[in-house]
Design an enzyme around this catalytic site. Sequence first.
Site, PDB file in Angstrom:
ATOM      1  N   SER A  44     -12.269  14.232 -40.911  1.00 45.19           N
ATOM      2  CA  SER A  44     -13.229  13.971 -41.978  1.00 45.19           C
ATOM      3  C   SER A  44     -12.607  13.030 -43.018  1.00 45.19           C
ATOM      4  O   SER A  44     -12.224  11.910 -42.683  1.00 45.19           O
ATOM      5  CB  SER A  44     -13.696  15.299 -42.586  1.00 45.19           C
ATOM      6  OG  SER A  44     -14.867  15.120 -43.350  1.00 45.19           O
ATOM      7  N   ASP A  86     -22.963  16.743 -35.507  1.00 42.95           N
ATOM      8  CA  ASP A  86     -22.334  16.767 -36.829  1.00 42.95           C
ATOM      9  C   ASP A  86     -23.334  16.257 -37.860  1.00 42.95           C
ATOM     10  O   ASP A  86     -23.825  15.134 -37.742  1.00 42.95           O
ATOM     11  CB  ASP A  86     -21.095  15.869 -36.795  1.00 42.95           C
ATOM     12  CG  ASP A  86     -20.279  15.880 -38.079  1.00 42.95           C
ATOM     13  OD1 ASP A  86     -20.755  16.430 -39.090  1.00 42.95           O
ATOM     14  OD2 ASP A  86     -19.171  15.311 -38.077  1.00 42.95           O
ATOM     15  N   HIS A 133     -18.995  19.030 -36.603  1.00 44.25           N
ATOM     16  CA  HIS A 133     -18.002  18.407 -37.476  1.00 44.25           C
ATOM     17  C   HIS A 133     -16.583  18.874 -37.170  1.00 44.25           C
ATOM     18  O   HIS A 133     -15.619  18.161 -37.435  1.00 44.25           O
ATOM     19  CB  HIS A 133     -18.353  18.727 -38.934  1.00 44.25           C
ATOM     20  CG  HIS A 133     -17.605  17.907 -39.937  1.00 44.25           C
ATOM     21  ND1 HIS A 133     -17.657  16.529 -39.946  1.00 44.25           N
ATOM     22  CD2 HIS A 133     -16.780  18.262 -40.957  1.00 44.25           C
ATOM     23  CE1 HIS A 133     -16.907  16.070 -40.940  1.00 44.25           C
ATOM     24  NE2 HIS A 133     -16.365  17.095 -41.554  1.00 44.25           N
TER      25      HIS A 133
END
Length: 443
Positions: A282, A376, A407
């Site tokens: 991320s 995601d 995710h």
Amino acid sequence: MKRSFYLLLLLLMAQTGSLFAQTTDRTTAAESVLRQLKNGCGDSLYAASTPQVQGQLKAESFNAIWQQLTMQAGALQSTADWQQKDQPPYAICQKRLEFERAALIMTVTFDAEGRIAGLFFAPAPPATTPPAGGETSDHINNSGKTSPAQEHTSPPAGDVRNVTVQNGKVQLPGTLVLPHGASTERPAPAVVFVHGSGPNDRDETLGPNHLFRDLADSLAAAGIASLRYDKRTYVYRAETAALSGGRLDYDLETVDDAVCAIELLHHTAGIDPQRIYVVGHSQGAMLAPRIAARSGKAAGCVMMAAPARTLDVLLHEQLRHLASLGGKTAEEADSTADSMWNKLPADYRAMAATYDPVTETAALCVPMLFLQGGNDYQVTSADFSLYQESLRGNPNARFLFLPEADHLMRPLARQAVPADYARFVPISGKAVGEIIKFLSSRP
């Protein structure tokens, strides 16, 4: 990915301090905090808070908390009893809240005078697990304490050592895993894990999921060493900005510490100094190319769910998506996103609004592996496509799109919702296999 101190359902964390005696029952006061949150009594909550909290939030900030919660998790369905755990002079009160789409633990911390010193919401463990204590309460203040990461007892495929990543006066406890057989004569490739947004522990713990810990075990079994460490904002919490003279941005929060972690591996016996990689998730993936460029000692980067757009754009997109699930309007979502954005330090906003990860990757001359999940909702295929377009024809760039992954790189049958993070799902075997293949190849 949301913001520096907002990860999923994290809404507020105030500073805590030294320990002295305290035994007062604060559960009635905690119930009052919950009631006032639901009723929009921000003025009363502000007046009942410590000066440290008042210095970070305005009265209207409290009113935005419940709005954001219900936007993400749906309407409140039921609650459990309050449980209190004393860490003198603080009383830590916790309560399980069952919303439509998620179960959360609400934590309210009171100081010795009964003022609100911290307010925290996090994904709840399964209902059979007592809501008080354990991993949830450890979020109150982790400086100098054992993190949930250190409670992992399954046998790893390597030699596990406690280490400290040091960056000046900043000291971040971590875990080094050396695969069996690694030595000066037979050095192993290694990775430094770089966290996503929010105050993450070294395992990047989210509910019962431990992305970095599980990856570290898989890598060790494949002969690859790893270093993971508690993030600066996890260790120092509200004191984080004070460590850098009141300033905070991507470099101070993440990049500089990751560069020090690479340097630590570079001088560790049993590690091949020419095969040290950055593995980011991320926000950590978005910053991986910057870390590699700053270090000059990274052999490549693995970027899982890497945002390609600026934080303010992602924030509005995420909250609009969650609003659509919870019957809220796009205007309500934008208002909440604007409020969250404006609470960020000015230095943080300035860098977050201008940092261009796509340009950073285009300038990088080391192998890069991008992984993206189709389920995601936090970072989407729109970001993945921007990297693909920018790096088309670049022999250093590899791309893996996993239609079923969320995710956390876990396979799901549909697009993820926040409640999915409260249940354990193993990481995609295809994702793990591709990462191992990438790291095992010679640069």
